[in-house]
Design a protein around this motif. Structure first.
Motif, PDB file in Angstrom:
ATOM      1  N   GLU A   1       0.837  -1.196   0.000  1.00  0.00           N
ATOM      2  CA  GLU A   1       0.000   0.000   0.000  1.00  0.00           C
ATOM      3  C   GLU A   1       0.881   1.259   0.000  1.00  0.00           C
ATOM      4  N   TYR A   2       1.940   1.224   0.795  1.00  0.00           N
ATOM      5  CA  TYR A   2       2.862   2.348   0.899  1.00  0.00           C
ATOM      6  C   TYR A   2       3.392   2.730  -0.490  1.00  0.00           C
ATOM      7  N   TYR A   3       3.849   1.706  -1.227  1.00  0.00           N
ATOM      8  CA  TYR A   3       4.426   1.998  -2.531  1.00  0.00           C
ATOM      9  C   TYR A   3       3.349   2.327  -3.566  1.00  0.00           C
ATOM     10  N   ARG A   4       2.125   1.815  -3.342  1.00  0.00           N
ATOM     11  CA  ARG A   4       1.032   2.181  -4.251  1.00  0.00           C
ATOM     12  C   ARG A   4       0.707   3.658  -4.077  1.00  0.00           C
ATOM     13  N   LEU A   5       0.595   4.085  -2.805  1.00  0.00           N
ATOM     14  CA  LEU A   5       0.309   5.490  -2.512  1.00  0.00           C
ATOM     15  C   LEU A   5       1.418   6.396  -3.052  1.00  0.00           C
ATOM     16  N   ARG A   6       2.670   5.909  -2.893  1.00  0.00           N
ATOM     17  CA  ARG A   6       3.802   6.691  -3.363  1.00  0.00           C
ATOM     18  C   ARG A   6       3.669   6.965  -4.864  1.00  0.00           C
ATOM     19  N   GLU A   7       3.354   5.894  -5.617  1.00  0.00           N
ATOM     20  CA  GLU A   7       3.150   6.026  -7.063  1.00  0.00           C
ATOM     21  C   GLU A   7       2.064   7.050  -7.376  1.00  0.00           C
ATOM     22  N   GLU A   8       0.982   6.950  -6.595  1.00  0.00           N
ATOM     23  CA  GLU A   8      -0.194   7.775  -6.851  1.00  0.00           C
ATOM     24  C   GLU A   8       0.108   9.242  -6.570  1.00  0.00           C
ATOM     25  N   ARG A   9       0.693   9.481  -5.389  1.00  0.00           N
ATOM     26  CA  ARG A   9       0.875  10.877  -4.976  1.00  0.00           C
ATOM     27  C   ARG A   9       1.987  11.579  -5.732  1.00  0.00           C
ATOM     28  N   ILE A  10       2.941  10.824  -6.210  1.00  0.00           N
ATOM     29  CA  ILE A  10       4.094  11.451  -6.846  1.00  0.00           C
ATOM     30  C   ILE A  10       3.706  12.104  -8.165  1.00  0.00           C
ATOM     31  N   ARG A  11       2.499  11.787  -8.639  1.00  0.00           N
ATOM     32  CA  ARG A  11       2.032  12.396  -9.895  1.00  0.00           C
ATOM     33  C   ARG A  11       1.441  13.787  -9.676  1.00  0.00           C
ATOM     34  N   ARG A  12       1.213  14.135  -8.400  1.00  0.00           N
ATOM     35  CA  ARG A  12       0.556  15.435  -8.144  1.00  0.00           C
ATOM     36  C   ARG A  12       1.428  16.262  -7.209  1.00  0.00           C
ATOM     37  N   LEU A  13       2.425  16.889  -7.756  1.00  0.00           N
ATOM     38  CA  LEU A  13       3.406  17.553  -6.889  1.00  0.00           C
ATOM     39  C   LEU A  13       3.535  19.045  -7.160  1.00  0.00           C
ATOM     40  N   ASP A  14       2.501  19.625  -7.764  1.00  0.00           N
ATOM     41  CA  ASP A  14       2.598  21.051  -8.093  1.00  0.00           C
ATOM     42  C   ASP A  14       2.954  21.903  -6.891  1.00  0.00           C
ATOM     43  N   GLY A  15       3.945  22.749  -7.065  1.00  0.00           N
ATOM     44  CA  GLY A  15       4.302  23.689  -6.003  1.00  0.00           C
ATOM     45  C   GLY A  15       5.177  23.090  -4.917  1.00  0.00           C
ATOM     46  N   HIS A  16       5.406  21.790  -4.988  1.00  0.00           N
ATOM     47  CA  HIS A  16       6.254  21.173  -3.955  1.00  0.00           C
ATOM     48  C   HIS A  16       7.729  21.287  -4.319  1.00  0.00           C
ATOM     49  N   PHE A  17       8.568  21.142  -3.289  1.00  0.00           N
ATOM     50  CA  PHE A  17      10.011  21.201  -3.556  1.00  0.00           C
ATOM     51  C   PHE A  17      10.778  20.452  -2.470  1.00  0.00           C
ATOM     52  N   VAL A  18      12.012  20.137  -2.780  1.00  0.00           N
ATOM     53  CA  VAL A  18      12.984  19.686  -1.780  1.00  0.00           C
ATOM     54  C   VAL A  18      14.252  20.498  -2.031  1.00  0.00           C
ATOM     55  N   LYS A  19      14.767  21.159  -0.971  1.00  0.00           N
ATOM     56  CA  LYS A  19      15.998  21.950  -1.109  1.00  0.00           C
ATOM     57  C   LYS A  19      17.108  21.244  -0.344  1.00  0.00           C
ATOM     58  N   VAL A  20      18.237  21.109  -0.986  1.00  0.00           N
ATOM     59  CA  VAL A  20      19.382  20.502  -0.312  1.00  0.00           C
ATOM     60  C   VAL A  20      20.528  21.519  -0.302  1.00  0.00           C
ATOM     61  N   ASP A  21      21.088  21.709   0.900  1.00  0.00           N
ATOM     62  CA  ASP A  21      22.184  22.659   1.028  1.00  0.00           C
ATOM     63  C   ASP A  21      23.345  21.898   1.659  1.00  0.00           C
ATOM     64  N   VAL A  22      24.502  21.859   0.970  1.00  0.00           N
ATOM     65  CA  VAL A  22      25.643  21.093   1.484  1.00  0.00           C
ATOM     66  C   VAL A  22      26.835  22.030   1.670  1.00  0.00           C
ATOM     67  N   ARG A  23      27.473  21.964   2.858  1.00  0.00           N
ATOM     68  CA  ARG A  23      28.677  22.763   3.114  1.00  0.00           C
ATOM     69  C   ARG A  23      29.782  21.837   3.583  1.00  0.00           C
ATOM     70  N   HIS A  24      31.003  22.120   3.138  1.00  0.00           N
ATOM     71  CA  HIS A  24      32.122  21.334   3.659  1.00  0.00           C
ATOM     72  C   HIS A  24      33.195  22.266   4.186  1.00  0.00           C
ATOM     73  N   LYS A  25      33.718  21.912   5.377  1.00  0.00           N
ATOM     74  CA  LYS A  25      34.793  22.698   5.974  1.00  0.00           C
ATOM     75  C   LYS A  25      35.946  21.761   6.283  1.00  0.00           C
ATOM     76  N   GLY A  26      37.090  22.028   5.641  1.00  0.00           N
ATOM     77  CA  GLY A  26      38.238  21.159   5.871  1.00  0.00           C
ATOM     78  C   GLY A  26      38.950  21.515   7.163  1.00  0.00           C
ATOM     79  N   ALA A  27      39.539  20.526   7.797  1.00  0.00           N
ATOM     80  CA  ALA A  27      40.378  20.757   8.977  1.00  0.00           C
ATOM     81  C   ALA A  27      41.746  20.176   8.652  1.00  0.00           C
ATOM     82  N   VAL A  28      42.678  20.197   9.605  1.00  0.00           N
ATOM     83  CA  VAL A  28      44.034  19.720   9.344  1.00  0.00           C
ATOM     84  C   VAL A  28      44.021  18.280   8.820  1.00  0.00           C
ATOM     85  N   ALA A  29      43.356  17.429   9.514  1.00  0.00           N
ATOM     86  CA  ALA A  29      43.296  16.032   9.068  1.00  0.00           C
ATOM     87  C   ALA A  29      41.854  15.551   9.127  1.00  0.00           C
ATOM     88  N   GLY A  30      41.045  16.079   8.241  1.00  0.00           N
ATOM     89  CA  GLY A  30      39.650  15.674   8.233  1.00  0.00           C
ATOM     90  C   GLY A  30      38.769  16.839   7.865  1.00  0.00           C
TER      91      GLY A  30
END
Lengths: 578, 101
Positions: A488-517
């Protein structure tokens, strides 16, 4: 060689004379003389023998093309001499014409049984003798041609086998960078399977999961092997970069459609094993149904898609089956070789017998071996058991697989140490594009993170999947608690993924180097309603909690997991040491 | 293995009958059958009443015909398959490309 034989053939067919060496064995001197005269007049070389023993000696010295042999002689008769001459001649065809004054059927038949090719009755008729010599000469030449062609075929075959070995080595270098040796894979595959069109590939995903693909190309030999190369390249390249099963299949389908002529395609089954979630995803097109053994349940997974390389890109259907798989559950894949294995009576092994083997041995740990045995026994002696392709995949904890995640270690390359990127995916792009491989590629530019490819992938895909499925699509993971709910979970996923007007996912990635890592900070925001994260309070969520295993995973890998806003924003810190 | 063809009265449909095993050995014969100088036709019917078996190269030949007859717009129907033949067509999911009756 060929030239001379062919012209020899042509001239003898035309009846024009070629000098032959003819041995005449007769104890009667006048008969000998008469024959020798006839034969010499026709332009042939002759040698004579006075009895069987003499005939064998002369045969060895003179090496005649044709032997005229008296049946009844002292010391050794013609029948005995004929047997010995045929032995000495070995592969060469030396026609033996018996000379006989006997005319009863039985004696004449005896001449032929002793290895004679024909007989000539006394008194000798020169015209008939000449015709017989010519006819046997034609037969002799035909036999020579046959031997020559046989040797040529053998030589070509050796040559082809050698070429195939070389091609196979190249293919193996391309195709076997994978993890077919993992403890959860048992397989049966002919060493030259690629030339029967069968290909088996397995590769770990950066997340620690595994992709397995069994392919069966139409046809045999080179055409079948050629398609296997790009298939393997794409499969390994994309799997190790973290691409999803569907993306890989689409890419392979398009590539094969482009390079294979119409009418050539690849029946395939591709599976993704997720050892953490204990799930399997299966796509199957054109191969026979595969079987899933869950405890003592047998589930048939029906082939429901067209083979790869037939449909145009947009028409290709990459939808899959998903099943829960507990540790110890197994999946069996095969190409049609198993079902179509044939016994001496021409009957096929067939799916019914296959199912019987399964039903009788569901609980057996060596089910794989039982299947192999029953097919081989069914075919009986001399069955081509090396053409069988059979694969067993078992669900087990990652640490039991017995393979290392062998990704690039730090090669000393200088990559970026301090950077930031923002990526936003909107509306219907959410349904068709998985940004995780792309984000992972960028993170992997930091040399020190490459060895942490698996953890990186897990963190990114957990964050993204949570944002999309729980946030944007509003799906509850507790649905997945039962088999029905799972579907059911994957059926709903299929169904709902067709109606995504106005939706979004934002990903923000930052990296800060240190001496060893360094520290990688990932912030993911979605347009969903969020959730009451106060309840989490830094504790590991229970199995029934809103976002279950995913958050637990994040907490185990990241030094900080923090929710903001409505719970629709999450930020994590991933710290690493070189 | 032999292949015969016939045309409908209005010349719109070509019927191809396949007798015996349909495999790579019938490649040229099958091609000659549909690359009929009278064609191309609006529809094709493959009559498998007397077809005993088909292998994957025969599936390939069916795809060649489909390509010849207009690809996605081709109208091809495969009729009267016995169980073995039907099973092979089903495993390959060819009902998604051809009308199988």
């Amino acid at each position: 060689m060929k030239q001379s034989l062919d012209s020899e053939m042509a001239s003898s067919v035309l009846g024009s004379q070629k000098t032959l060496k003819i041995l005449i064995a007769d104890d009667n001197q006048s008969d000998r003389m008469i024959l020798q005269n006839i034969v010499k007049k026709q332009g042939h070389d002759t040698a004579t023998a006075v009895d069987g023993v003499d005939a064998i000696e002369k045969f060895s010295e003179f090496r005649p093309d044709i032997v005229l042999l008296d049946a009844l002689m002292p010391r050794m008769d013609g029948f005995e001499a004929a047997r010995k001459i045929k032995l000495l001649a070995g592969e060469d065809l030396i026609p033996i014409i018996f000379l006989t004054s006997l005319s009863d059927a039985e004696s004449l038949a005896k001449c032929l049984e002793a290895g004679g090719d024909d007989f000539l009755s006394k008194p000798y008729n020169r015209i008939i003798l000449q015709a017989k010599i010519n006819a046997f000469n034609r037969m002799r030449i035909m036999h020579k041609t046959l031997l020559r062609q046989r040797d040529q075929i053998a030589e070509h075959n050796d040559h082809m086998v050698r070429e195939q070995q070389v091609a196979k080595t190249v293919f193996d270098n391309v195709a076997h960078v994978g993890c077919l040796g993992a403890n959860n894979i048992k397989h049966l595959l002919s060493p030259l399977a690629v030339f029967n069109g069968d290909v088996l590939l397995a590769c770990q995903k950066p997340s620690g999961g595994m992709h397995v693909l069994l392919g069966d190309f139409t046809g045999h030999g080179l055409p079948a092997a050629i398609g296997a190369m790009p298939l393997a390249e794409i499969f390994y390249g994309m799997t190790s970069k973290g691409y999803a099963l569907g993306d890989i299949l689409r890419e392979v389908n398009q590539k094969l459609r482009k390079i294979l002529p119409v009418g050539f395609f690849c029946c395939a089954c591709m599976a993704e094993l997720n050892f953490e979630q204990e799930e399997i995803e299966i796509w199957i097109g054109g191969l026979p149904d595969c079987y899933l053994v869950q405890g003592d349940q047998l589930i048939k997974v029906a082939s429901n898609r067209l083979p790869l390389g037939i449909l145009k890109g947009e028409a290709f259907d990459a939808r899959t089956y998903r099943f829960e798989m507990k540790h110890g559950d197994r999946v069996y894949l095969w190409s049609d070789g198993i079902v179509e294995a044939t016994n001496a009576k021409g009957e096929m092994f067939g799916e019914q017998r296959l199912q019987q083997v399964f039903n009788a041995n569901l609980r057996e740990l060596n089910l794989f071996e039982k299947i192999r045995r029953s097919v081989v026994d069914f075919m009986g002696e001399g069955g081509p058991s090396d053409d069988l392709t059979l694969v067993e995949l078992t669900m087990m904890p990652v640490k039991e697989l017995g393979i290392e995640n062998n990704y690039l270690t730090n090669t000393g390359l200088k990559g970026p140490q301090h950077w930031r990127m923002a990526y936003e995916l909107c509306s219907d792009s959410l349904a068709v594009f998985d940004p995780v491989p792309l984000l992972l590629q960028i993170a992997m530019e930091v040399p020190g993170l490459r060895t942490r490819n698996g953890e990186m992938f897990t963190i990114l895909s957990e964050l993204y999947t949570n944002a999309l499925e729980h946030g944007v699509l509003g799906l509850h993971s507790k649905l997945k608690g039962s088999p029905d709910g799972f579907a059911e979970y994957y059926r709903l996923r299929e169904e709902r993924i067709r109606r995504l007007d106005g939706h979004f996912v934002k990903v923000d990635v930052r990296h800060k180097g240190a001496v060893a890592g360094g520290v990688l900070t990932i912030r993911v925001e979605d347009s969903g309603k969020g959730f009451d994260y106060q309840k989490l309070d830094g504790k590991l969520p229970g199995p029934t909690c809103y976002s279950g295993r995913g958050t637990a995973l994040l907490l185990s890998m990241c030094s900080r997991v923090e929710y903001f806003g409505q719970g629709n924003i999450v930020e994590v810190d991933y710290e690493w040491q070189a | 293995m032999s292949i015969t063809t016939s045309r409908s009265d209005d010349n719109a449909e070509l019927t191809i009958r396949i007798k015996g095993r349909f495999d790579f050995s019938s490649h040229q014969e099958f091609r000659d059958a549909y690359e009929n100088p009278e064609g191309p036709f609006e529809q094709y019917k493959i009559d498998m009443t007397e077809t005993t078996y088909l292998d994957s190269s025969a599936l390939g030949m069916l795809l060649l015909l489909r390509d010849y007859a207009g690809g996605d717009n081709a109208k091809i129907c495969i009729t009267n398959c016995n169980n073995d033949v039907r099973k092979i067509l089903t495993i390959s999911n060819f009902e998604q490309l051809f009308v199988i009756q």
